[in-house]
Scaffold this active site. Sequence first.
Site, PDB file in Angstrom:
ATOM      1  N   SER A   1       0.834  -1.207   0.000  1.00  0.00           N
ATOM      2  CA  SER A   1       0.000   0.000   0.000  1.00  0.00           C
ATOM      3  C   SER A   1       0.872   1.262   0.000  1.00  0.00           C
ATOM      4  O   SER A   1       1.756   1.409  -0.850  1.00  0.00           O
ATOM      5  CB  SER A   1      -0.924  -0.068   1.221  1.00  0.00           C
ATOM      6  OG  SER A   1      -1.910   0.898   1.152  1.00  0.00           O
TER       7      SER A   1
ATOM      8  N   HIS B   1      -7.995  -5.303   0.152  1.00  0.00           N
ATOM      9  CA  HIS B   1      -6.690  -4.643   0.317  1.00  0.00           C
ATOM     10  C   HIS B   1      -5.894  -5.249   1.472  1.00  0.00           C
ATOM     11  O   HIS B   1      -4.673  -5.347   1.419  1.00  0.00           O
ATOM     12  CB  HIS B   1      -6.924  -3.149   0.538  1.00  0.00           C
ATOM     13  CG  HIS B   1      -5.674  -2.343   0.546  1.00  0.00           C
ATOM     14  ND1 HIS B   1      -4.734  -2.415  -0.456  1.00  0.00           N
ATOM     15  CD2 HIS B   1      -5.201  -1.438   1.447  1.00  0.00           C
ATOM     16  CE1 HIS B   1      -3.730  -1.590  -0.179  1.00  0.00           C
ATOM     17  NE2 HIS B   1      -3.984  -0.994   0.962  1.00  0.00           N
TER      18      HIS B   1
ATOM     19  N   ASP C   1      -8.784  -6.742  -4.228  1.00  0.00           N
ATOM     20  CA  ASP C   1      -8.404  -5.431  -3.690  1.00  0.00           C
ATOM     21  C   ASP C   1      -8.963  -4.347  -4.609  1.00  0.00           C
ATOM     22  O   ASP C   1      -8.491  -4.169  -5.728  1.00  0.00           O
ATOM     23  CB  ASP C   1      -6.869  -5.359  -3.622  1.00  0.00           C
ATOM     24  CG  ASP C   1      -6.367  -4.056  -3.011  1.00  0.00           C
ATOM     25  OD1 ASP C   1      -7.194  -3.147  -2.760  1.00  0.00           O
ATOM     26  OD2 ASP C   1      -5.148  -3.955  -2.786  1.00  0.00           O
TER      27      ASP C   1
END
Lengths: 194, 376
Positions: free
Chosen positions: B154, B353, B320
């Site tokens: 991320s 995610h 995600d």
Amino acid sequence: MTRHDFQTIAGWVKPGARVLDLGCGDGTLLKYLQDQRQVKGYGVELTDANILASIKHGVNVIQSDLEIGLSVFESGSFDCVILSQTLQAMRHTEPILREMLRVGREGIVTFPNFGYWKNRLQVLRGHMPVSDDIPYQWYDTPNVHLCTMHDFEALCAQLGIRIRERVVMTAGKQVNFMHNFTGSLAVYRFEKAQ
Amino acid sequence: MQPVSSVGIVVPQTAHFDTPLTLKSGAVLPRYDLVYETYGTLNASKSNAVLVCHALSGNHHVAGKYADSDKKPGWWDNMVGPGKPIDTDRFYVIGLNNLGGCHGSTGPASIDPATSQPFGSRFPLVTVEDWVESQARLADRLGIRQFAAIMGGSLGGMQALHWSIHYPQRVRHCLVIASAPKLTAQNIAFNDVARQAILTDPEFHGGDFYAHNTRPRRGLRLARMLGHITYLSDDVMGSKFGRVLRSGAFNYGYDVEFEIESYLRYQGDQFAERFDANTYLLMTKALDYFDPTHHHALPSLAAALAPATADFLVLSFTSDWRFAPERSREIVKALLDNARRVSYAEITSGHGHDAFLMPDAHYHALMRAYMERVIA
């Protein structure tokens, strides 16, 4: 162990060439080309197991579905694009051949020759062929577009593809007469007809 | 399952820096602390260092525990440890808390030496570029010229990406996981709603809530609830909570009824107690600002990545939608355009995610296999 077509392919790839190996499997061919010809390039694979195996083999691999094309690669970015033992398993045969010659100067394909006499004999006896190069039962095969060498050459002519070289093998040995009858595995090197 | 071992009891360390750091915004931090942890042993040639960059709410506590009684180990304990994919028997792994954080590194809640009060609203906005600069200084301090690998998920992946561009000679391998080259409008929109929740909380006091001996719990709680929704997939929420009711029947009111409400509120409450609202604001802005093409007005991501020389592993997760596989493929395409060595895998996962934090067998196998290459 290396597959019979590897040496032929390696012979056609220039040292240090930029190579794209479509349907690279576990990365064995690309590893072989890296070791033998110091090529730079990538494999493209769909299955998780083959992605992992390719990474273990130390080759760069991109997880992607060949059926949706090669849009991630720019035109003319490779010297050579290889499709080894994968053409017959593809749905979009014409698009992938076009894509190969969009992203690369040259293409190499290998496929099992359906015209091989042992295959013909099995059909004549009333069965779908099962052999070293087509090792699947009809109900459990990834192959959807099997063809003979004549068929492939006709398609190339239709698509404006010029065949530069051709090697035909049976059980690992090159055959030199009546190829479409005596050859079990066909290896072609081709480019765009000018 | 093979038995998993841990790095065991770890102790965070603090590095103090007196050399002023000029930030992207133009503001200057005259001095600052970075808190960090290390696992494993730096080899004699100092060639086995791995930097783990953290995401929005992460910190330096990557693996191990501070005490046996700790309920939870570090946030990536399933990945980092002896015999684990990032094997601390072979690598010297560093985790640090980024500047502006709330876990020990200098941040909005730290005391400003100039006023002897918490920085609060006076703490400058920091960016991914600023973090990388401060991380490079920590690397200098530890005597690490070149990292074997720099990685992150991320927002952490963005830091790894920036390292590869800004300090190409200091990164041999760059692992960018569940990340993106820049946020989409939708992503910025989510971040702004989260920020608005905090900024409009009456307890926020313009960022100087410390002086009022309070904290904007409601705002932070809402921000986290919203964020959490976007970190999970519809599928995993459905399978985990569905429409299950806590009492088994409708109560026709606004108290907690559905399990998902209970879960989100609990997550929000927990987060609001332990996280600093100013840090949350700042981290989301760092996400929004990140764009490798921006500062030099480059025409494409490929142009931005041209200086990078590292080998790359780019990973994404199918479910995600906050940092979707398409976004990872943009990074891959830019690297391919530059003929860089890159591998890319799209891992099938239902966890959204958050999948990058989960112990998925294929994901871990890929990381393990790639790290074998890093050590070679």
